[in-house]
Design a protein around this motif. Structure first.
Motif, PDB file in Angstrom:
ATOM      1  N   GLN A  84       0.813  -1.224   0.000  1.00 20.15           N
ATOM      2  CA  GLN A  84       0.000   0.000   0.000  1.00 20.15           C
ATOM      3  C   GLN A  84       0.849   1.278   0.000  1.00 20.15           C
ATOM      4  O   GLN A  84       0.328   2.370  -0.097  1.00 20.15           O
ATOM      5  N   GLN A  85       2.176   1.121   0.123  1.00 18.81           N
ATOM      6  CA  GLN A  85       3.026   2.319   0.189  1.00 18.81           C
ATOM      7  C   GLN A  85       3.230   2.915  -1.196  1.00 18.81           C
ATOM      8  O   GLN A  85       3.354   2.196  -2.192  1.00 18.81           O
ATOM      9  N   GLU A  86       3.323   4.231  -1.221  1.00 18.11           N
ATOM     10  CA  GLU A  86       3.467   4.941  -2.489  1.00 18.11           C
ATOM     11  C   GLU A  86       4.778   4.558  -3.169  1.00 18.11           C
ATOM     12  O   GLU A  86       4.825   4.358  -4.392  1.00 18.11           O
ATOM     13  N   HIS A  87       5.856   4.357  -2.379  1.00 19.86           N
ATOM     14  CA  HIS A  87       7.145   3.990  -2.991  1.00 19.86           C
ATOM     15  C   HIS A  87       7.052   2.619  -3.665  1.00 19.86           C
ATOM     16  O   HIS A  87       7.702   2.378  -4.686  1.00 19.86           O
ATOM     17  N   THR A  88       6.211   1.737  -3.079  1.00 20.23           N
ATOM     18  CA  THR A  88       6.046   0.401  -3.668  1.00 20.23           C
ATOM     19  C   THR A  88       5.309   0.477  -5.003  1.00 20.23           C
ATOM     20  O   THR A  88       5.772  -0.081  -6.008  1.00 20.23           O
ATOM     21  N   THR A  89       4.193   1.160  -5.004  1.00 18.48           N
ATOM     22  CA  THR A  89       3.410   1.243  -6.244  1.00 18.48           C
ATOM     23  C   THR A  89       4.210   1.961  -7.325  1.00 18.48           C
ATOM     24  O   THR A  89       4.160   1.573  -8.491  1.00 18.48           O
ATOM     25  N   ARG A  90       5.006   2.941  -6.914  1.00 22.13           N
ATOM     26  CA  ARG A  90       5.833   3.669  -7.894  1.00 22.13           C
ATOM     27  C   ARG A  90       6.885   2.741  -8.496  1.00 22.13           C
ATOM     28  O   ARG A  90       7.095   2.682  -9.703  1.00 22.13           O
ATOM     29  N   PHE A  91       7.543   1.918  -7.651  1.00 19.72           N
ATOM     30  CA  PHE A  91       8.593   1.019  -8.149  1.00 19.72           C
ATOM     31  C   PHE A  91       7.984  -0.081  -9.030  1.00 19.72           C
ATOM     32  O   PHE A  91       8.529  -0.416 -10.073  1.00 19.72           O
ATOM     33  N   ILE A  92       6.842  -0.608  -8.622  1.00 20.38           N
ATOM     34  CA  ILE A  92       6.197  -1.655  -9.423  1.00 20.38           C
ATOM     35  C   ILE A  92       5.793  -1.090 -10.791  1.00 20.38           C
ATOM     36  O   ILE A  92       6.044  -1.708 -11.828  1.00 20.38           O
ATOM     37  N   ALA A  93       5.221   0.114 -10.768  1.00 21.57           N
ATOM     38  CA  ALA A  93       4.825   0.740 -12.045  1.00 21.57           C
ATOM     39  C   ALA A  93       6.058   0.925 -12.928  1.00 21.57           C
ATOM     40  O   ALA A  93       5.994   0.766 -14.154  1.00 21.57           O
ATOM     41  N   TRP A  94       7.205   1.239 -12.305  1.00 24.33           N
ATOM     42  CA  TRP A  94       8.444   1.433 -13.057  1.00 24.33           C
ATOM     43  C   TRP A  94       8.896   0.096 -13.672  1.00 24.33           C
ATOM     44  O   TRP A  94       9.081   0.014 -14.890  1.00 24.33           O
ATOM     45  N   HIS A  95       9.025  -0.951 -12.887  1.00 22.16           N
ATOM     46  CA  HIS A  95       9.614  -2.161 -13.451  1.00 22.16           C
ATOM     47  C   HIS A  95       8.641  -2.999 -14.288  1.00 22.16           C
ATOM     48  O   HIS A  95       9.049  -3.697 -15.208  1.00 22.16           O
ATOM     49  N   GLU A  96       7.367  -2.860 -14.004  1.00 21.15           N
ATOM     50  CA  GLU A  96       6.372  -3.639 -14.767  1.00 21.15           C
ATOM     51  C   GLU A  96       6.478  -3.409 -16.264  1.00 21.15           C
ATOM     52  O   GLU A  96       6.261  -4.327 -17.062  1.00 21.15           O
ATOM     53  N   GLN A  97       6.797  -2.204 -16.657  1.00 20.91           N
ATOM     54  CA  GLN A  97       6.830  -1.879 -18.091  1.00 20.91           C
ATOM     55  C   GLN A  97       7.925  -2.652 -18.839  1.00 20.91           C
ATOM     56  O   GLN A  97       7.899  -2.741 -20.062  1.00 20.91           O
ATOM     57  N   PHE A  98       8.876  -3.201 -18.076  1.00 20.76           N
ATOM     58  CA  PHE A  98      10.007  -3.896 -18.703  1.00 20.76           C
ATOM     59  C   PHE A  98       9.888  -5.422 -18.623  1.00 20.76           C
ATOM     60  O   PHE A  98      10.817  -6.134 -18.982  1.00 20.76           O
ATOM     61  N   HIS A  99       8.776  -5.916 -18.146  1.00 17.17           N
ATOM     62  CA  HIS A  99       8.614  -7.366 -17.969  1.00 17.17           C
ATOM     63  C   HIS A  99       8.271  -8.064 -19.276  1.00 17.17           C
ATOM     64  O   HIS A  99       7.502  -7.540 -20.068  1.00 17.17           O
ATOM     65  N   GLU A 100       8.818  -9.262 -19.402  1.00 16.78           N
ATOM     66  CA  GLU A 100       8.293 -10.200 -20.407  1.00 16.78           C
ATOM     67  C   GLU A 100       7.518 -11.298 -19.684  1.00 16.78           C
ATOM     68  O   GLU A 100       6.547 -11.833 -20.182  1.00 16.78           O
ATOM     69  N   ASN A 101       7.977 -11.610 -18.481  1.00 15.73           N
ATOM     70  CA  ASN A 101       7.264 -12.612 -17.712  1.00 15.73           C
ATOM     71  C   ASN A 101       7.591 -12.423 -16.233  1.00 15.73           C
ATOM     72  O   ASN A 101       8.676 -11.956 -15.888  1.00 15.73           O
ATOM     73  N   LEU A 102       6.603 -12.765 -15.386  1.00 10.76           N
ATOM     74  CA  LEU A 102       6.846 -12.676 -13.948  1.00 10.76           C
ATOM     75  C   LEU A 102       6.222 -13.893 -13.287  1.00 10.76           C
ATOM     76  O   LEU A 102       5.079 -14.254 -13.605  1.00 10.76           O
ATOM     77  N   VAL A 103       6.983 -14.556 -12.421  1.00  6.55           N
ATOM     78  CA  VAL A 103       6.463 -15.701 -11.674  1.00  6.55           C
ATOM     79  C   VAL A 103       6.648 -15.404 -10.185  1.00  6.55           C
ATOM     80  O   VAL A 103       7.737 -15.013  -9.758  1.00  6.55           O
ATOM     81  N   PHE A 104       5.546 -15.564  -9.446  1.00 10.47           N
ATOM     82  CA  PHE A 104       5.549 -15.347  -7.992  1.00 10.47           C
ATOM     83  C   PHE A 104       5.430 -16.705  -7.318  1.00 10.47           C
ATOM     84  O   PHE A 104       4.513 -17.488  -7.653  1.00 10.47           O
ATOM     85  N   GLU A 105       6.366 -17.022  -6.419  1.00  7.55           N
ATOM     86  CA  GLU A 105       6.327 -18.307  -5.714  1.00  7.55           C
ATOM     87  C   GLU A 105       6.684 -18.102  -4.246  1.00  7.55           C
ATOM     88  O   GLU A 105       7.654 -17.392  -3.947  1.00  7.55           O
TER      89      GLU A 105
END
Lengths: 94, 94
Positions: free
Chosen positions: B67-88
């Motif tokens: 819920q932190q603004e720094h988190t959403t900002r960082f996710i928005a930043w790196h998401e644009q460069f993803h080809e794939n993401l796996v959460f385990e």
């Protein structure tokens, strides 16, 4: 699938000694029938930390791996440089 | 403890763009009360793969983080460069 992460804190300055034998070890492991992934990672802000992320078809495939001469040779090589090692299983996705 | 590994396959050549904002994101996350570890790793033989290994005191600590603004900002930043993401999730040791 049997997946896990091994976190190795290396003795200061020894990480690259371990990794010097990684290509050979990874080629041999990845050639094994039950090997899905055998990947090594370096920490972006701790030069003395490595993680190995391994995925095996099942426990038997990993047991087979652990019995191979190349495996015992690589473990004997990198074990000498450890300060700490943590083994944790991963809930493999999918 | 709530621990997990996020494996990101980046669009070719974008890994270091993501990592350019890592120090700021890691400092902010590590300052949060429930953060135990928030570490990033680069693959030794795949320049387009990153893993994030995060350990949180519990799910609530991670929910707070998300819920932190720094988190959403960082996710928005790196998401644009993803080809794939796996959460385990990881069975945290100890």
């Amino acid at each position: 699938m049997y997946k896990f992460i091994v976190t190795i804190d290396c003795q200061p300055g020894t990480r690259d000694k371990i990794l010097s034998r990684a290509p050979e070890a990874q080629a041999a492991a990845r050639a094994e029938p039950g090997c899905i992934a055998y990947d090594f990672y370096t920490c972006t802000d701790n030069p003395d930390r490595l993680v190995f992320v391994e995925s095996w078809a099942d426990r038997a495939a990993h047991d087979f791996h652990m019995q191979q001469e190349h495996t015992t040779r690589f473990i004997a090589w990198h074990e000498q440089f450890h300060e700490n090692l943590v083994f944790e299983t991963i809930h493999a996705a999918g």
